[in-house]
Scaffold this motif. Structure first.
Motif, PDB file in Angstrom:
ATOM      1  N   LEU A 234      -6.633   9.625   1.737  1.00 50.21           N
ATOM      2  CA  LEU A 234      -5.429   9.563   2.591  1.00 50.21           C
ATOM      3  C   LEU A 234      -4.196   9.993   1.811  1.00 50.21           C
ATOM      4  N   LYS A 235      -4.095   9.519   0.562  1.00 51.48           N
ATOM      5  CA  LYS A 235      -2.915   9.863  -0.252  1.00 51.48           C
ATOM      6  C   LYS A 235      -2.840  11.379  -0.466  1.00 51.48           C
ATOM      7  N   GLN A 236      -4.008  12.019  -0.602  1.00 54.41           N
ATOM      8  CA  GLN A 236      -4.018  13.479  -0.766  1.00 54.41           C
ATOM      9  C   GLN A 236      -3.625  14.184   0.524  1.00 54.41           C
ATOM     10  N   GLN A 237      -4.053  13.611   1.654  1.00 54.52           N
ATOM     11  CA  GLN A 237      -3.747  14.233   2.947  1.00 54.52           C
ATOM     12  C   GLN A 237      -2.290  14.090   3.327  1.00 54.52           C
ATOM     13  N   PHE A 238      -1.678  12.988   2.888  1.00 58.66           N
ATOM     14  CA  PHE A 238      -0.289  12.708   3.284  1.00 58.66           C
ATOM     15  C   PHE A 238       0.608  12.668   2.051  1.00 58.66           C
ATOM     16  N   GLU A 239       0.761  13.825   1.426  1.00 55.35           N
ATOM     17  CA  GLU A 239       1.531  13.865   0.172  1.00 55.35           C
ATOM     18  C   GLU A 239       3.018  13.621   0.380  1.00 55.35           C
ATOM     19  N   THR A 240       3.474  13.808   1.617  1.00 53.16           N
ATOM     20  CA  THR A 240       4.912  13.652   1.885  1.00 53.16           C
ATOM     21  C   THR A 240       5.240  12.225   2.349  1.00 53.16           C
ATOM     22  N   VAL A 241       4.251  11.341   2.307  1.00 57.42           N
ATOM     23  CA  VAL A 241       4.453   9.947   2.715  1.00 57.42           C
ATOM     24  C   VAL A 241       4.169   9.046   1.517  1.00 57.42           C
ATOM     25  N   GLN A 242       4.982   7.989   1.367  1.00 53.77           N
ATOM     26  CA  GLN A 242       4.679   7.003   0.320  1.00 53.77           C
ATOM     27  C   GLN A 242       3.733   5.970   0.930  1.00 53.77           C
ATOM     28  N   LEU A 243       2.455   6.107   0.587  1.00 53.55           N
ATOM     29  CA  LEU A 243       1.451   5.210   1.173  1.00 53.55           C
ATOM     30  C   LEU A 243       1.171   4.034   0.244  1.00 53.55           C
ATOM     31  N   HIS A 244       1.174   2.846   0.812  1.00 55.67           N
ATOM     32  CA  HIS A 244       0.865   1.637   0.048  1.00 55.67           C
ATOM     33  C   HIS A 244      -0.337   0.961   0.699  1.00 55.67           C
ATOM     34  N   TYR A 245      -1.062   0.166  -0.114  1.00 52.01           N
ATOM     35  CA  TYR A 245      -2.239  -0.519   0.424  1.00 52.01           C
ATOM     36  C   TYR A 245      -2.289  -1.961  -0.071  1.00 52.01           C
ATOM     37  N   PHE A 246      -2.608  -2.871   0.837  1.00 52.11           N
ATOM     38  CA  PHE A 246      -2.780  -4.275   0.466  1.00 52.11           C
ATOM     39  C   PHE A 246      -3.875  -4.877   1.333  1.00 52.11           C
ATOM     40  N   GLN A 247      -4.686  -5.732   0.720  1.00 54.59           N
ATOM     41  CA  GLN A 247      -5.750  -6.407   1.472  1.00 54.59           C
ATOM     42  C   GLN A 247      -5.707  -7.890   1.143  1.00 54.59           C
ATOM     43  N   SER A 248      -5.907  -8.725   2.160  1.00 57.61           N
ATOM     44  CA  SER A 248      -6.020 -10.157   1.916  1.00 57.61           C
ATOM     45  C   SER A 248      -7.066 -10.748   2.847  1.00 57.61           C
ATOM     46  N   ASN A 249      -7.799 -11.721   2.314  1.00 56.05           N
ATOM     47  CA  ASN A 249      -8.764 -12.430   3.161  1.00 56.05           C
ATOM     48  C   ASN A 249      -8.125 -13.636   3.835  1.00 56.05           C
ATOM     49  N   SER A 250      -6.867 -13.898   3.531  1.00 53.00           N
ATOM     50  CA  SER A 250      -6.248 -15.089   4.120  1.00 53.00           C
ATOM     51  C   SER A 250      -5.110 -14.727   5.076  1.00 53.00           C
ATOM     52  N   GLU A 251      -4.996 -15.549   6.097  1.00 54.31           N
ATOM     53  CA  GLU A 251      -3.987 -15.325   7.140  1.00 54.31           C
ATOM     54  C   GLU A 251      -2.582 -15.356   6.530  1.00 54.31           C
ATOM     55  N   GLY A 252      -2.349 -16.355   5.658  1.00 53.80           N
ATOM     56  CA  GLY A 252      -1.030 -16.485   5.022  1.00 53.80           C
ATOM     57  C   GLY A 252      -0.694 -15.282   4.154  1.00 53.80           C
ATOM     58  N   GLY A 253      -1.699 -14.740   3.463  1.00 52.91           N
ATOM     59  CA  GLY A 253      -1.477 -13.560   2.622  1.00 52.91           C
ATOM     60  C   GLY A 253      -1.022 -12.362   3.447  1.00 52.91           C
ATOM     61  N   LEU A 254      -1.610 -12.222   4.624  1.00 52.08           N
ATOM     62  CA  LEU A 254      -1.229 -11.105   5.507  1.00 52.08           C
ATOM     63  C   LEU A 254       0.185 -11.318   6.047  1.00 52.08           C
ATOM     64  N   ILE A 255       0.478 -12.557   6.422  1.00 56.11           N
ATOM     65  CA  ILE A 255       1.816 -12.863   6.970  1.00 56.11           C
ATOM     66  C   ILE A 255       2.879 -12.653   5.894  1.00 56.11           C
ATOM     67  N   ASP A 256       2.624 -13.138   4.676  1.00 50.80           N
ATOM     68  CA  ASP A 256       3.588 -12.947   3.582  1.00 50.80           C
ATOM     69  C   ASP A 256       3.870 -11.463   3.353  1.00 50.80           C
ATOM     70  N   LYS A 257       2.836 -10.642   3.420  1.00 46.97           N
ATOM     71  CA  LYS A 257       3.022  -9.198   3.184  1.00 46.97           C
ATOM     72  C   LYS A 257       3.822  -8.576   4.326  1.00 46.97           C
ATOM     73  N   ILE A 258       3.543  -8.988   5.551  1.00 39.44           N
ATOM     74  CA  ILE A 258       4.309  -8.464   6.695  1.00 39.44           C
ATOM     75  C   ILE A 258       5.787  -8.808   6.521  1.00 39.44           C
ATOM     76  N   HIS A 259       6.076 -10.051   6.082  1.00 39.72           N
ATOM     77  CA  HIS A 259       7.480 -10.453   5.843  1.00 39.72           C
ATOM     78  C   HIS A 259       8.110  -9.631   4.719  1.00 39.72           C
ATOM     79  N   GLU A 260       7.300  -9.401   3.663  1.00 38.52           N
ATOM     80  CA  GLU A 260       7.823  -8.705   2.473  1.00 38.52           C
ATOM     81  C   GLU A 260       8.270  -7.276   2.771  1.00 38.52           C
ATOM     82  N   VAL A 261       7.463  -6.543   3.541  1.00 37.28           N
ATOM     83  CA  VAL A 261       7.801  -5.122   3.770  1.00 37.28           C
ATOM     84  C   VAL A 261       8.438  -4.884   5.137  1.00 37.28           C
TER      85      VAL A 261
END
Ligand code: DQA
Length: 139
Positions: A35-62
């Motif tokens: 994906l990063k190669q296909q979208f060189e003009t975009v700053q792509l970030h990736y995060f994975q969490s197995n916990s609901e709180g981890g996903l919510i914290d990331k949504i708040h962060e970005v």
């Protein structure tokens, strides 16, 4: 440059290993490199969490800074009022994605607590669902 986060929920760290007949045999990190190669003009970030709180914290962060979140919340899609509320709380638009076509599967996967607060939903295109989500943000 647009900043887009791909956010993966529970069990998606096991892509390539887990239920290959449904989710395919490619692991997510190697797909993310493509994906990063296909979208060189975009700053792509990736995060994975197995916990609901981890996903919510990331949504708040970005969620007040990034241009888009492509979210596969896995099974939390069908259970989490809290992730639905987090999406509503932030200003960054979210696109819900699924690898499988959840509507062809068990009844409990047909409902999403997130979709109502999302810009759109993409499902059923395998890993390509993520690419389509990014594409929708850069249009
Ligand atoms: C999934 C579909 C969900 O129902 C399931 O719980 C997942 C993956 C998908 O990408 O197809 O973990 O979100």
């Amino acid at each position: 440059m647009k900043k887009i986060l791909i956010l993966n929920g529970p069990n998606l760290n096991l892509l390539g290993v887990r239920e290959k007949s449904i989710y395919g045999s490619q692991d997510f990190l190697s797909y993310f490199e493509e994906l990063k190669q296909q979208f060189e003009t975009v700053q792509l970030h990736y995060f994975q969490s197995n916990s609901e709180g981890g996903l919510i914290d990331k949504i708040h962060e970005v969620g007040f800074e990034f241009d888009g979140i492509v979210l596969n919340a896995g099974a939390y899609t069908h259970t989490s009022v809290a992730i639905g509320d987090a999406i509503a709380a932030v200003t960054t638009p979210v696109i819900e994605v699924h690898i499988s076509n959840v509507h062809q599967r068990e009844e409990f996967r047909h409902h999403s607590f997130l979709a109502k607060n999302c810009k759109g939903v993409i499902c059923g295109f395998g890993l390509d669902s993520y690419r389509l989500g990014i594409q929708a943000f850069i249009k």
